[in-house]
Write a protein that holds these residues in place. Structure first.
Motif, PDB file in Angstrom:
ATOM      1  N   ASP A  81      44.050  55.031  43.790  1.00  0.00           N
ATOM      2  CA  ASP A  81      45.473  54.879  43.477  1.00  0.00           C
ATOM      3  C   ASP A  81      45.952  53.470  43.793  1.00  0.00           C
ATOM      4  N   ALA A  82      45.520  52.940  44.942  1.00  0.00           N
ATOM      5  CA  ALA A  82      45.928  51.584  45.325  1.00  0.00           C
ATOM      6  C   ALA A  82      45.423  50.566  44.315  1.00  0.00           C
ATOM      7  N   ALA A  83      44.159  50.729  43.869  1.00  0.00           N
ATOM      8  CA  ALA A  83      43.595  49.811  42.881  1.00  0.00           C
ATOM      9  C   ALA A  83      44.293  49.940  41.541  1.00  0.00           C
ATOM     10  N   TYR A  84      44.580  51.163  41.145  1.00  0.00           N
ATOM     11  CA  TYR A  84      45.218  51.392  39.842  1.00  0.00           C
ATOM     12  C   TYR A  84      46.613  50.779  39.802  1.00  0.00           C
ATOM     13  N   LEU A  85      47.356  50.937  40.871  1.00  0.00           N
ATOM     14  CA  LEU A  85      48.718  50.394  40.907  1.00  0.00           C
ATOM     15  C   LEU A  85      48.724  48.873  41.015  1.00  0.00           C
ATOM     16  N   PHE A  86      47.604  48.315  41.458  1.00  0.00           N
ATOM     17  CA  PHE A  86      47.540  46.865  41.676  1.00  0.00           C
ATOM     18  C   PHE A  86      46.879  46.133  40.511  1.00  0.00           C
ATOM     19  N   LYS A  87      46.277  46.846  39.574  1.00  0.00           N
ATOM     20  CA  LYS A  87      45.429  46.180  38.583  1.00  0.00           C
ATOM     21  C   LYS A  87      46.197  45.204  37.696  1.00  0.00           C
ATOM     22  N   GLU A  88      47.435  45.503  37.343  1.00  0.00           N
ATOM     23  CA  GLU A  88      48.198  44.575  36.510  1.00  0.00           C
ATOM     24  C   GLU A  88      48.559  43.323  37.292  1.00  0.00           C
ATOM     25  N   GLU A  89      48.885  43.498  38.564  1.00  0.00           N
ATOM     26  CA  GLU A  89      49.211  42.338  39.391  1.00  0.00           C
ATOM     27  C   GLU A  89      47.987  41.437  39.560  1.00  0.00           C
ATOM     28  N   TRP A  90      46.836  42.047  39.813  1.00  0.00           N
ATOM     29  CA  TRP A  90      45.616  41.255  39.992  1.00  0.00           C
ATOM     30  C   TRP A  90      45.213  40.583  38.686  1.00  0.00           C
ATOM     31  N   ARG A  91      45.383  41.257  37.589  1.00  0.00           N
ATOM     32  CA  ARG A  91      45.057  40.673  36.295  1.00  0.00           C
ATOM     33  C   ARG A  91      45.873  39.411  36.049  1.00  0.00           C
ATOM     34  N   ASN A  92      47.113  39.403  36.487  1.00  0.00           N
ATOM     35  CA  ASN A  92      48.017  38.290  36.213  1.00  0.00           C
ATOM     36  C   ASN A  92      47.946  37.167  37.240  1.00  0.00           C
ATOM     37  N   VAL A  93      47.133  37.334  38.277  1.00  0.00           N
ATOM     38  CA  VAL A  93      46.909  36.220  39.199  1.00  0.00           C
ATOM     39  C   VAL A  93      46.195  35.105  38.447  1.00  0.00           C
ATOM     40  N   GLU A  94      46.653  33.884  38.614  1.00  0.00           N
ATOM     41  CA  GLU A  94      46.053  32.757  37.893  1.00  0.00           C
ATOM     42  C   GLU A  94      44.555  32.671  38.173  1.00  0.00           C
ATOM     43  N   LEU A  95      43.806  32.360  37.133  1.00  0.00           N
ATOM     44  CA  LEU A  95      42.371  32.265  37.276  1.00  0.00           C
ATOM     45  C   LEU A  95      41.984  31.210  38.316  1.00  0.00           C
ATOM     46  N   SER A  96      42.722  30.126  38.368  1.00  0.00           N
ATOM     47  CA  SER A  96      42.418  29.081  39.349  1.00  0.00           C
ATOM     48  C   SER A  96      42.532  29.614  40.770  1.00  0.00           C
ATOM     49  N   GLU A  97      43.490  30.502  41.006  1.00  0.00           N
ATOM     50  CA  GLU A  97      43.651  31.091  42.336  1.00  0.00           C
ATOM     51  C   GLU A  97      42.499  32.057  42.641  1.00  0.00           C
ATOM     52  N   LYS A  98      42.102  32.842  41.655  1.00  0.00           N
ATOM     53  CA  LYS A  98      40.961  33.738  41.854  1.00  0.00           C
ATOM     54  C   LYS A  98      39.698  32.923  42.161  1.00  0.00           C
ATOM     55  N   LYS A  99      39.506  31.836  41.426  1.00  0.00           N
ATOM     56  CA  LYS A  99      38.324  31.004  41.648  1.00  0.00           C
ATOM     57  C   LYS A  99      38.328  30.410  43.053  1.00  0.00           C
ATOM     58  N   PHE A 139      28.885  31.773  37.947  1.00  0.00           N
ATOM     59  CA  PHE A 139      30.058  32.532  37.526  1.00  0.00           C
ATOM     60  C   PHE A 139      31.310  31.662  37.573  1.00  0.00           C
ATOM     61  N   LEU A 140      31.445  30.880  38.631  1.00  0.00           N
ATOM     62  CA  LEU A 140      32.618  30.008  38.769  1.00  0.00           C
ATOM     63  C   LEU A 140      32.659  28.963  37.656  1.00  0.00           C
ATOM     64  N   ALA A 141      31.503  28.451  37.275  1.00  0.00           N
ATOM     65  CA  ALA A 141      31.449  27.376  36.278  1.00  0.00           C
ATOM     66  C   ALA A 141      31.695  27.868  34.862  1.00  0.00           C
ATOM     67  N   ASN A 142      31.448  29.152  34.602  1.00  0.00           N
ATOM     68  CA  ASN A 142      31.489  29.645  33.222  1.00  0.00           C
ATOM     69  C   ASN A 142      32.601  30.648  32.938  1.00  0.00           C
ATOM     70  N   ILE A 143      33.328  31.058  33.944  1.00  0.00           N
ATOM     71  CA  ILE A 143      34.358  32.072  33.721  1.00  0.00           C
ATOM     72  C   ILE A 143      35.460  31.567  32.798  1.00  0.00           C
ATOM     73  N   ASP A 144      35.812  30.282  32.891  1.00  0.00           N
ATOM     74  CA  ASP A 144      36.894  29.750  32.046  1.00  0.00           C
ATOM     75  C   ASP A 144      36.540  29.844  30.566  1.00  0.00           C
ATOM     76  N   SER A 145      35.324  29.451  30.217  1.00  0.00           N
ATOM     77  CA  SER A 145      34.949  29.456  28.804  1.00  0.00           C
ATOM     78  C   SER A 145      34.875  30.870  28.240  1.00  0.00           C
ATOM     79  N   VAL A 146      34.482  31.826  29.080  1.00  0.00           N
ATOM     80  CA  VAL A 146      34.398  33.210  28.611  1.00  0.00           C
ATOM     81  C   VAL A 146      35.797  33.777  28.369  1.00  0.00           C
ATOM     82  N   LEU A 147      36.718  33.505  29.276  1.00  0.00           N
ATOM     83  CA  LEU A 147      38.063  34.090  29.183  1.00  0.00           C
ATOM     84  C   LEU A 147      38.991  33.316  28.250  1.00  0.00           C
TER      85      LEU A 147
END
Length: 634
Positions: free
Chosen positions: A91-109, A155-163
C-alpha cells in the motif's frame, strides 16, 4: 536433527585422484548438529525473543534463522513479514509510485551514485556478511561487491538515453513519438548465489526508471539484502520506493497475489514455472532468469593449457553455484585423455579449506546444505552405476564442520545419464568425448535449458559454427562463466524469459507508449523530419523508372526485387528475403491477385509460393501476369 540419507549403496566409486572423501559404503548417514537459536540483540528486524517463549517451537513460522553453512551455526533471528505487514508495504509503495515517478531523473541518479559510494565504503562488512550467510569464500564475496560497481555505472550512464522520448516522424500536420514510462510497483524476488549482482541487476534500473520496488531476497541471503536496504536508505532513497520483504516461500506466494505491476525473478526453473503459472492471465510484466545446464566444447585446435584453466574456473568458481557454471564439457576424442588429466590437476590445485574467511580459500560450502548434497550424490551415484568414471572427489568431505562437498569430475558420461540432463549447481562437472563440432553442437543443444554455451578453438570457423548452432542467450569464444553489463543477459527455454543488463535490461523496467499528435495548425511541430528508425524505401513507381533508365524493361518479362534492391529475373539461387517495404505513403504492400492464379507446373507453384511468402515481389505492372515458364531457372 538433520541427517543426510545416502541414496547410493553397494557401489565402490573408482576415484582415480581426489581429496579424501567419506565413503559411499562405510558411511550411510552424516549427522548435522541440532539447530539452536541464537542470542542476538533485538532490532527492528532482528530478534531472538520469540524463540525463548513457550511458543518457540513455532518460531520458524514468524522468524528466519540464517545458518552459517560452513559451521552449521545459527547467525541471528530475523523477523519475517506476515500478510498484514506485506500488504502495508505494498500500500505504501502503491500510494507513493506517482510521486517517485515524478522525481527528477537527476535526483534519482544522485541517490544511486551515493548508494554506489556506500557500497564501496562498506565493501569489507558487506562481503563478510555475504560469506557468513552463504559460505561464499571471502575473496569471491569481495569481488562481487567490487564488480557490481561497473554495472551501477553502466545503468547511470545509459538511463537518460533509454528514457528520452523519441520523435519518430514529424510532418506539417502531425507528429509521432515514443515515450517510456515506469512499470509501477514491481516485485523483485532474488537468488542467494549472487545476491548483490542479481539483486542490483533489478533494483538499480528499476528505481532509476521510476518504479517502486518490493525486494524479496532469498531466505539464504536475507542479511545481505538488509545490507543493500541500509545502503539505499543512507543514500536518500525513500522507504516507500524501496522496501524489503523477508520470509520463505509462503511470503513470495503472498507477494505474487498482490496487484503488482511486474515480477522479476531469479531462481530455479521449477519455481519460475510456478510463478509463471500463478501469473497466467494477469497480463503483467515478468522477467524470469532460471537455471542452466551450460556446456563447453573444446576443439582439437584449442590452446589446451589456457582452455583447461579457464574451464576449471568456470566450473568450480563460487563452488559451482552459479547459473552459468560449466556443467558439461565436450572434448574432441584426439585430445580427450590429455584434457581430462590436465583438468584434474588444475582443479586439485585450487585451495580447499573449511574456512571461507581465509583469503586463500577457493572452495566454500554448499549454501543450501543437505538438499544440495543429496541431489549431487544421487546424480553422481546414478552415473557411476551406468559406467561413468569418477576422476576426482565424489562425496562430502570427511570431518567437515559444515556442508562441504569435494570438487568432483566425472568422465565417460553419456546423455542417457541423469547427470547430463539435470542441473547440478555444485562443484561437479562432467566430461564427454565427441567426434567433432557437429556432434558437439547436437549434444550441447540436447537440453531444455538455454543460458550459455562456450567453444574453445583457435579455428574461427569452428567457433562461428558453434555460436550459430548454440540455442542459448549467450555464447562465448575462448571464455565461459562471464557476464558483462554491456550485453543483455537472457535465457531460452527452461532458462527463462526476458533480460537483465545491457540496454535491454534497462528497457525491461519500462512500458512503451506511442503518441499520435495532430497539430492544431500547420507547421506546429516545426520542420518535417524522420528519425533513424524510419527508412525510406523506393516505391513501385520509382522502381519502374529505374527499370526504364537501366534499359532492363522488356515487354512481357517478369522482374522481381531482390534483397539488395536490384531488379533481376527470378532464379532460385538469387532469392533472398526482402528487408522492408515502402513506409512512405503505403500502409500495406500492393498485392496483385492475378499473380496467384493456379498453374499446373511444379516450378510455377514454387515461384508463386515465394511470391506469397514475400521473399520476392513482382514489380512489372504492364502485364499483370506472364507465364512463369518464361522465367529462367538455374
Amino acid at each position: 536433527m538433520y541427517s543426510i540419507t545416502r541414496n547410493i549403496r553397494k557401489i565402490t566409486p573408482i576415484c582415480k585422484n581426489g581429496l579424501k572423501s567419506s565413503s559411499f559404503i562405510n558411511s550411510s548417514r552424516v549427522t548435522i548438529p541440532n539447530r539452536t537459536y541464537s542470542n542476538q540483540t533485538s532490532t527492528n528486524i532482528a530478534s531472538s525473543t520469540f524463540s525463548k517463549t513457550p511458543l518457540g517451537v513455532m518460531s520458524e513460522e514468524l522468524f528466519l534463522q540464517p545458518i552459517n553453512p560452513a559451521t552449521c551455526s545459527p547467525i541471528t533471528d530475523l523477523k519475517i513479514d506476515t500478510k498484514i505487514s506485506l500488504k502495508a508495504k505494498f500500500d505504501a509503495a502503491y500510494l507513493f509510485k506517482e510521486e517517485w515517478r515524478n522525481v527528477e531523473l537527476s535526483e534519482k541518479k544522485l541517490m544511486i551514485q551515493r548508494f554506489r559510494d556506500n557500497l564501496i565504503q562498506n565493501t569489507d562488512s558487506i562481503a563478510a556478511t555475504l560469506t557468513k550467510e552463504t559460505g561464499k569464500p571471502i575473496t569471491q564475496a569481495t569481488n562481487e561487491v567490487i564488480a557490481v560497481i561497473e554495472r551501477i555505472n553502466f545503468f547511470l550512464a545509459n538511463i537518460d538515453s533509454v528514457l528520452k522520448e523519441q520523435v519518430v516522424r514529424t510532418t506539417e500536420k502531425f507528429q509521432e513519438k515514443i515515450v517510456r514510462e515506469p512499470v509501477g510497483v514491481i516485485a523483485a524476488i532474488s537468488a542467494w548465489n549472487y545476491p548483490i549482482f542479481i539483486g542490483l541487476n533489478v533494483i538499480i534500473p528499476a528505481l532509476l526508471a521510476g518504479n517502486c520496488v518490493l525486494y524479496k531476497p532469498s531466505e539464504f541471503s536475507s542479511l545481505t539484502g538488509i545490507s543493500i536496504m541500509n545502503c539505499l536508505y543512507e543514500a536518500g532513497v525513500p522507504q516507500e520506493a524501496f522496501q524489503i520483504v523477508l520470509g520463505k516461500k509462503i511470503i513470495s506466494q503472498s507477494l505474487l497475489n498482490l496487484p503488482i505491476d511486474g515480477v522479476y525473478f531469479t531462481g530455479s526453473y521449477a519455481t519460475g514455472k510456478s510463478i509463471s503459472e500463478n501469473l497466467a492471465g494477469r497480463m503483467i510484466k515478468q522477467q524470469l532468469e532460471l537455471g542452466g545446464k551450460d556446456a563447453v566444447y573444446v576443439h582439437e585446435s584449442a590452446d589446451l593449457k589456457t582452455a583447461v584453466a579457464s574451464i576449471a574456473d568456470g566450473a568450480m568458481y563460487n563452488t559451482g553455484q552459479s547459473c552459468c557454471s560449466v556443467e558439461r564439457i565436450y572434448v574432441d576424442k584426439s585430445i580427450y585423455d590429455t584434457f581430462v588429466n590436465e583438468l584434474v590437476q588444475v582443479v586439485k590445485s585450487f585451495k580447499f579449506s573449511f574456512d571461507p574467511t581465509n583469503p586463500q580459500t577457493y572452495f566454500g560450502p554448499l549454501t543450501r546444505g543437505v538438499p544440495q548434497i543429496e541431489h549431487l550424490q544421487r546424480l553422481i551415484g546414478s552415473a557411476l552405476k551406468r559406467g561413468a568414471i569418477l576422476e576426482l572427489g565424489g562425496n562430502v568431505l570427511s570431518k567437515a564442520p559444515g556442508y562441504f562437498f569435494a570438487p568432483t569430475i566425472v568422465s565417460n558420461v553419456h546423455h542417457g545419464m541423469e547427470i547430463q540432463r539435470e542441473e547440478l549447481f555444485g562443484p561437479v562437472v562432467t566430461v564427454q568425448p565427441v567426434s567433432g563440432p557437429t556432434e558437439a553442437a547436437l549434444l550441447m543443444n540436447d537440453t531444455p535449458y538455454g543460458l550459455t554455451g562456450s567453444v574453445y578453438s583457435e579455428d574461427a570457423g569452428v567457433a562461428n559454427f558453434i555460436a550459430e548452432k548454440s540455442n542459448t542467450g549467450t555464447v562465448y569464444w575462448n571464455a565461459c562463466d562471464r557476464v558483462s553489463p554491456y550485453l543483455p543477459w537472457s535465457g531460452r527455454g527452461a532458462s527463462g524469459i526476458g533480460a537483465t543488463l545491457g540496454i535491454e535490461g534497462i528497457e525491461n523496467f519500462t512500458r512503451i507508449k506511442a503518441l499520435h499528435l495532430i497539430a492544431p495548425a500547420k507547421d506546429y511541430f516545426g520542420n518535417p523530419s524522420n528519425s533513424q528508425i524510419v527508412t525510406k524505401v523506393t516505391n513501385l513507381v520509382n522502381l519502374e523508372d529505374q527499370m526504364e533508365s537501366l534499359k532492363i524493361a522488356q515487354k512481357g518479362a517478369n522482374f522481381y526485387e531482390a534483397a539488395d534492391g536490384s531488379l533481376k529475373k527470378y532464379t532460385l539461387n538469387d532469392v533472398k528475403p526482402i528487408s522492408s517495404y515502402a513506409t512512405q505513403g503505403n500502409a500495406f504492400p500492393f498485392v496483385n491477385e492475378s499473380l496467384f492464379e493456379s498453374e499446373e507446373k511444379a516450378e510455377e507453384n514454387e515461384v508463386r509460393d515465394l511470391l506469397k511468402s514475400g521473399k520476392v515481389r513482382k514489380v512489372n505492372k504492364e502485364d499483370p501476369y506472364v507465364p512463369i515458364s518464361s522465367i529462367k531457372k538455374d
